[in-house]
Design a protein around this motif. Structure first.
Motif, PDB file in Angstrom:
ATOM      1  N   VAL B  33      13.699  40.402 -28.377  1.00  0.00           N
ATOM      2  CA  VAL B  33      14.626  41.542 -28.396  1.00  0.00           C
ATOM      3  C   VAL B  33      15.711  41.345 -27.334  1.00  0.00           C
ATOM      4  O   VAL B  33      16.917  41.408 -27.621  1.00  0.00           O
ATOM      5  N   ALA B  34      15.288  41.056 -26.091  1.00  0.00           N
ATOM      6  CA  ALA B  34      16.271  40.938 -25.011  1.00  0.00           C
ATOM      7  C   ALA B  34      17.126  39.688 -25.178  1.00  0.00           C
ATOM      8  O   ALA B  34      18.341  39.723 -24.936  1.00  0.00           O
ATOM      9  N   GLY B  35      16.525  38.588 -25.620  1.00  0.00           N
ATOM     10  CA  GLY B  35      17.276  37.348 -25.766  1.00  0.00           C
ATOM     11  C   GLY B  35      18.333  37.449 -26.856  1.00  0.00           C
ATOM     12  O   GLY B  35      19.479  37.033 -26.670  1.00  0.00           O
ATOM     13  N   LEU B  92       6.020  42.526 -19.749  1.00  0.00           N
ATOM     14  CA  LEU B  92       7.434  42.763 -19.469  1.00  0.00           C
ATOM     15  C   LEU B  92       7.982  41.736 -18.478  1.00  0.00           C
ATOM     16  O   LEU B  92       9.106  41.272 -18.626  1.00  0.00           O
ATOM     17  N   THR B  93       7.179  41.366 -17.483  1.00  0.00           N
ATOM     18  CA  THR B  93       7.654  40.385 -16.506  1.00  0.00           C
ATOM     19  C   THR B  93       7.897  39.035 -17.168  1.00  0.00           C
ATOM     20  O   THR B  93       8.980  38.452 -17.041  1.00  0.00           O
ATOM     21  N   TYR B  94       6.893  38.539 -17.892  1.00  0.00           N
ATOM     22  CA  TYR B  94       7.054  37.213 -18.490  1.00  0.00           C
ATOM     23  C   TYR B  94       7.987  37.259 -19.691  1.00  0.00           C
ATOM     24  O   TYR B  94       8.599  36.245 -20.035  1.00  0.00           O
ATOM     25  N   GLY B  95       8.115  38.436 -20.324  1.00  0.00           N
ATOM     26  CA  GLY B  95       9.093  38.589 -21.389  1.00  0.00           C
ATOM     27  C   GLY B  95      10.513  38.373 -20.885  1.00  0.00           C
ATOM     28  O   GLY B  95      11.365  37.830 -21.593  1.00  0.00           O
ATOM     29  N   ALA B  96      10.756  38.783 -19.636  1.00  0.00           N
ATOM     30  CA  ALA B  96      12.096  38.594 -19.069  1.00  0.00           C
ATOM     31  C   ALA B  96      12.396  37.111 -18.891  1.00  0.00           C
ATOM     32  O   ALA B  96      13.521  36.666 -19.141  1.00  0.00           O
ATOM     33  N   TYR B  97      11.390  36.341 -18.476  1.00  0.00           N
ATOM     34  CA  TYR B  97      11.602  34.890 -18.390  1.00  0.00           C
ATOM     35  C   TYR B  97      11.826  34.312 -19.791  1.00  0.00           C
ATOM     36  O   TYR B  97      12.663  33.449 -20.002  1.00  0.00           O
ATOM     37  N   GLY B  98      11.036  34.816 -20.754  1.00  0.00           N
ATOM     38  CA  GLY B  98      11.165  34.336 -22.128  1.00  0.00           C
ATOM     39  C   GLY B  98      12.527  34.652 -22.720  1.00  0.00           C
ATOM     40  O   GLY B  98      13.058  33.884 -23.516  1.00  0.00           O
ATOM     41  N   ALA B  99      13.109  35.812 -22.325  1.00  0.00           N
ATOM     42  CA  ALA B  99      14.414  36.195 -22.857  1.00  0.00           C
ATOM     43  C   ALA B  99      15.461  35.137 -22.533  1.00  0.00           C
ATOM     44  O   ALA B  99      16.332  34.829 -23.350  1.00  0.00           O
ATOM     45  N   GLU B 100      15.367  34.560 -21.345  1.00  0.00           N
ATOM     46  CA  GLU B 100      16.310  33.502 -20.966  1.00  0.00           C
ATOM     47  C   GLU B 100      16.121  32.273 -21.858  1.00  0.00           C
ATOM     48  O   GLU B 100      17.082  31.604 -22.217  1.00  0.00           O
ATOM     49  N   ILE B 101      14.866  31.979 -22.205  1.00  0.00           N
ATOM     50  CA  ILE B 101      14.596  30.836 -23.085  1.00  0.00           C
ATOM     51  C   ILE B 101      15.209  31.094 -24.459  1.00  0.00           C
ATOM     52  O   ILE B 101      15.884  30.234 -25.031  1.00  0.00           O
ATOM     53  N   VAL B 102      14.989  32.320 -24.996  1.00  0.00           N
ATOM     54  CA  VAL B 102      15.510  32.661 -26.318  1.00  0.00           C
ATOM     55  C   VAL B 102      17.033  32.577 -26.314  1.00  0.00           C
ATOM     56  O   VAL B 102      17.644  31.956 -27.190  1.00  0.00           O
ATOM     57  N   ARG B 103      17.645  33.170 -25.279  1.00  0.00           N
ATOM     58  CA  ARG B 103      19.106  33.150 -25.213  1.00  0.00           C
ATOM     59  C   ARG B 103      19.609  31.707 -25.138  1.00  0.00           C
ATOM     60  O   ARG B 103      20.529  31.311 -25.859  1.00  0.00           O
ATOM     61  N   GLY B 104      18.982  30.912 -24.276  1.00  0.00           N
ATOM     62  CA  GLY B 104      19.420  29.529 -24.125  1.00  0.00           C
ATOM     63  C   GLY B 104      19.344  28.756 -25.437  1.00  0.00           C
ATOM     64  O   GLY B 104      20.272  28.031 -25.794  1.00  0.00           O
ATOM     65  N   MET B 140      12.560  26.399 -28.733  1.00  0.00           N
ATOM     66  CA  MET B 140      12.010  27.293 -27.709  1.00  0.00           C
ATOM     67  C   MET B 140      10.563  26.955 -27.393  1.00  0.00           C
ATOM     68  O   MET B 140      10.047  27.373 -26.361  1.00  0.00           O
ATOM     69  N   ILE B 141       9.897  26.223 -28.288  1.00  0.00           N
ATOM     70  CA  ILE B 141       8.445  26.090 -28.131  1.00  0.00           C
ATOM     71  C   ILE B 141       8.039  25.374 -26.836  1.00  0.00           C
ATOM     72  O   ILE B 141       7.166  25.874 -26.126  1.00  0.00           O
ATOM     73  N   PRO B 142       8.656  24.224 -26.472  1.00  0.00           N
ATOM     74  CA  PRO B 142       8.192  23.600 -25.219  1.00  0.00           C
ATOM     75  C   PRO B 142       8.341  24.497 -23.987  1.00  0.00           C
ATOM     76  O   PRO B 142       7.379  24.635 -23.235  1.00  0.00           O
ATOM     77  N   PRO B 143       9.514  25.137 -23.768  1.00  0.00           N
ATOM     78  CA  PRO B 143       9.556  26.037 -22.607  1.00  0.00           C
ATOM     79  C   PRO B 143       8.605  27.229 -22.740  1.00  0.00           C
ATOM     80  O   PRO B 143       8.041  27.673 -21.746  1.00  0.00           O
ATOM     81  N   PHE B 144       8.422  27.720 -23.966  1.00  0.00           N
ATOM     82  CA  PHE B 144       7.462  28.819 -24.160  1.00  0.00           C
ATOM     83  C   PHE B 144       6.052  28.362 -23.808  1.00  0.00           C
ATOM     84  O   PHE B 144       5.249  29.144 -23.295  1.00  0.00           O
ATOM     85  N   SER B 145       5.754  27.111 -24.116  1.00  0.00           N
ATOM     86  CA  SER B 145       4.429  26.586 -23.804  1.00  0.00           C
ATOM     87  C   SER B 145       4.183  26.605 -22.295  1.00  0.00           C
ATOM     88  O   SER B 145       3.125  27.026 -21.826  1.00  0.00           O
ATOM     89  N   ASN B 146       5.206  26.177 -21.523  1.00  0.00           N
ATOM     90  CA  ASN B 146       5.082  26.246 -20.066  1.00  0.00           C
ATOM     91  C   ASN B 146       4.912  27.678 -19.608  1.00  0.00           C
ATOM     92  O   ASN B 146       4.112  27.980 -18.726  1.00  0.00           O
ATOM     93  N   LEU B 147       5.688  28.573 -20.217  1.00  0.00           N
ATOM     94  CA  LEU B 147       5.644  29.977 -19.814  1.00  0.00           C
ATOM     95  C   LEU B 147       4.271  30.581 -20.120  1.00  0.00           C
ATOM     96  O   LEU B 147       3.759  31.401 -19.359  1.00  0.00           O
ATOM     97  N   LEU B 148       3.683  30.130 -21.215  1.00  0.00           N
ATOM     98  CA  LEU B 148       2.366  30.651 -21.598  1.00  0.00           C
ATOM     99  C   LEU B 148       1.319  30.263 -20.553  1.00  0.00           C
ATOM    100  O   LEU B 148       0.444  31.063 -20.204  1.00  0.00           O
ATOM    101  N   VAL B 149       1.423  29.038 -20.037  1.00  0.00           N
ATOM    102  CA  VAL B 149       0.499  28.627 -18.982  1.00  0.00           C
ATOM    103  C   VAL B 149       0.745  29.465 -17.727  1.00  0.00           C
ATOM    104  O   VAL B 149      -0.197  29.885 -17.048  1.00  0.00           O
ATOM    105  N   GLU B 150       2.035  29.733 -17.428  1.00  0.00           N
ATOM    106  CA  GLU B 150       2.339  30.591 -16.274  1.00  0.00           C
ATOM    107  C   GLU B 150       1.737  31.976 -16.481  1.00  0.00           C
ATOM    108  O   GLU B 150       1.223  32.595 -15.551  1.00  0.00           O
TER     109      GLU B 150
END
Lengths: 216, 234
Positions: B33-35, B92-104, B140-150
């Motif tokens: 949504v945010a991205g 919500l916190t990790y969604g904000a990091y994900g939004a940057e991935i989606v936008r990018g 988006m999947i590789p950065p999302f994968s890192n984010l999922l581990v975070e």
């Protein structure tokens, strides 16, 4: 919503104490992670799997497990092994070690990005291996990776509150102590929440300025 | 370690997995949504989405968890179940990091694709759904994968609030046995195994999605009858 400004002003002295501790953790933790990360990155280039495999496995393990549990491990296990350190020291070592597994990858990318011609020139000039690294490769690699390292300093800032769990009185620890004494939760937690946003914003501005300087 | 203590650890692992799945779902929704909103043509939509990402990326996940547990209940007069409070803060916190991935990833799609969509008079929603997202999501999947581990590592934070997750069960066992090296090693190993499985699953997903890029969507049966032998050529 009941907001009480007098609770905010009561909290402020504790806040400054906590801020100092947070910044101290950040500076010392960054120093450890920068040095240790470089050590890991260099060890990974040793042409022997007896070195690269253990280093690779250990750093992969540290990177993929929660910092919080690692802190508990250091805090409770080190005394059992006869190593006594203050909570702050333990926390700084823990956070520095954890982030060194990230900075290691940054250095690795930086070293790999140095053009092959630089290596060949060093060989052609018959530079000893030690001098190739210290005078040719590392100065170029480190310059490239400063912005990426800065990003990890910012994420480290946001992980410093975890040290509260091992009794370090950084910003969140001070806020919790204050809340337990006065039963005011809203004000101290909001103050430090805003403080984190401001700090990381300032840090990202500083980082952008540094990046621009290095680009020239 | 006795079997009773192992049961405690497994229960903790189950809570961690539940929290991970729920907050990953919330984070994905918030990220998309945010991205997507950050590429919207109205400045107010872009601004609000940017505000969300900056605020939640700027602050610490643990501070956010404290805030959701201690500030929200008196402020709004309702108390969340710990699992949902943890989900809300982490998602919500990790969604904000994900939004940057989606936008990018959306910005990185070749602009000609967008222009092609305009030329074919697709609506903005059709362009997003049929042109941009199918190409952006695999990236988006590789950065999302890192984010999922975070995020997995972030779930340990709820143990500070007394929620019985894996890290919390580790503390309980330590208190029970008065011995910490063994149990914390097991706990760390369990986290490592979960992270390993997640990374593997995400790599498989990436491969699958990348193979679909540039292929026509699967046709529905009997939607359009195949024109039989156009011009007599078969």
């Amino acid at each position: 919503m009941n907001w009480d400004w007098s609770a905010v002003s009561d909290f402020m002295p504790h806040f400054w104490d906590g801020l100092l501790v947070t910044l101290r953790i950040l500076v010392l933790g960054s120093a450890i992670s920068f040095v240790l990360g470089l050590v890991w990155a260099l060890l990974m280039r040793v042409p022997s799997r007896w070195v690269t495999w253990p280093v690779g496995i250990v750093t992969e393990f540290v990177r993929n497990t929660p910092l919080l549990v690692q802190l508990f491990f250091l805090f409770y296990v080190l005394p059992e092994w006869g190593v006594t350190a203050s909570a702050l020291t333990t926390g700084v070592i823990g956070i520095g070690l954890h982030y060194s597994t990230y900075t290691m990858q940054v250095y690795r990318a930086g070293i790999e990005a140095v053009p092959a011609g630089q290596w060949e020139a060093a060989t052609a000039l018959n530079l000893p291996l030690r001098r190739t690294w210290t005078a040719v490769i590392l100065p170029q690699a480190v310059r490239r990776v400063v912005p990426a390292l800065g990003n990890y300093v910012i994420s480290m800032l946001k992980d410093t509150p975890m040290l509260m769990a091992i009794t370090v009185l950084e910003m969140l620890g001070e806020a919790r102590l204050f809340s337990q004494e006065t039963f005011r939760f809203t004000e101290p937690l909001t103050v430090i929440g805003v403080a984190f946003i401001v700090l990381s914003y300032l840090a990202s501005l500083a980082l952008r300025a540094l990046e621009r300087r290095l680009a020239h | 370690m006795t079997s009773g203590l192992w049961e405690l650890v497994l229960k903790g692992a189950w809570v961690t997995v539940q929290l991970l799945v729920l907050s990953a779902l919330l984070a994905t929704a918030a990220a998309f949504v945010a991205g997507v909103a950050r590429t919207h043509k109205l400045w107010i939509v872009r601004f609000l989405a940017g505000l969300y990402t900056e605020v939640f990326r700027g602050t610490s996940a643990l501070v956010m968890i404290f805030w959701v547990f201690f500030v929200l209940p008196p402020a709004f007069g309702w108390q969340l179940v710990p699992l949902w409070a943890g989900t809300l803060a982490l998602g919500l916190t990790y969604g904000a990091y994900g939004a940057e991935i989606v936008r990018g990833a959306l910005v990185a799609v070749d602009p000609a694709q967008q222009e092609g969509g305009i030329a074919l008079s697709f609506t903005p929603w059709q362009r997003m759904r049929l042109i941009l997202l199918p190409q952006a999501v695999p990236e988006m999947i590789p950065p999302f994968s890192n984010l999922l581990v975070e995020l997995l590592k972030g779930t340990a934070l709820v143990s500070i609030m007394g929620m019985g997750d894996l890290a919390f069960s580790g503390n309980l066992v330590r208190l029970a046995l008065q011995e910490s090296a063994e149990i914390y090693t097991y706990i760390l190993l369990i986290y490592f195994v979960i992270a390993f499985l997640l990374t593997r699953a995400m790599r498989g997903l990436e491969k699958k999605l990348k193979a679909q890029v540039g292929k026509a969507p699967r046709k529905r049966e009997s939607a359009l009858p195949e024109p039989a032998g156009i011009g007599g050529v078969r």
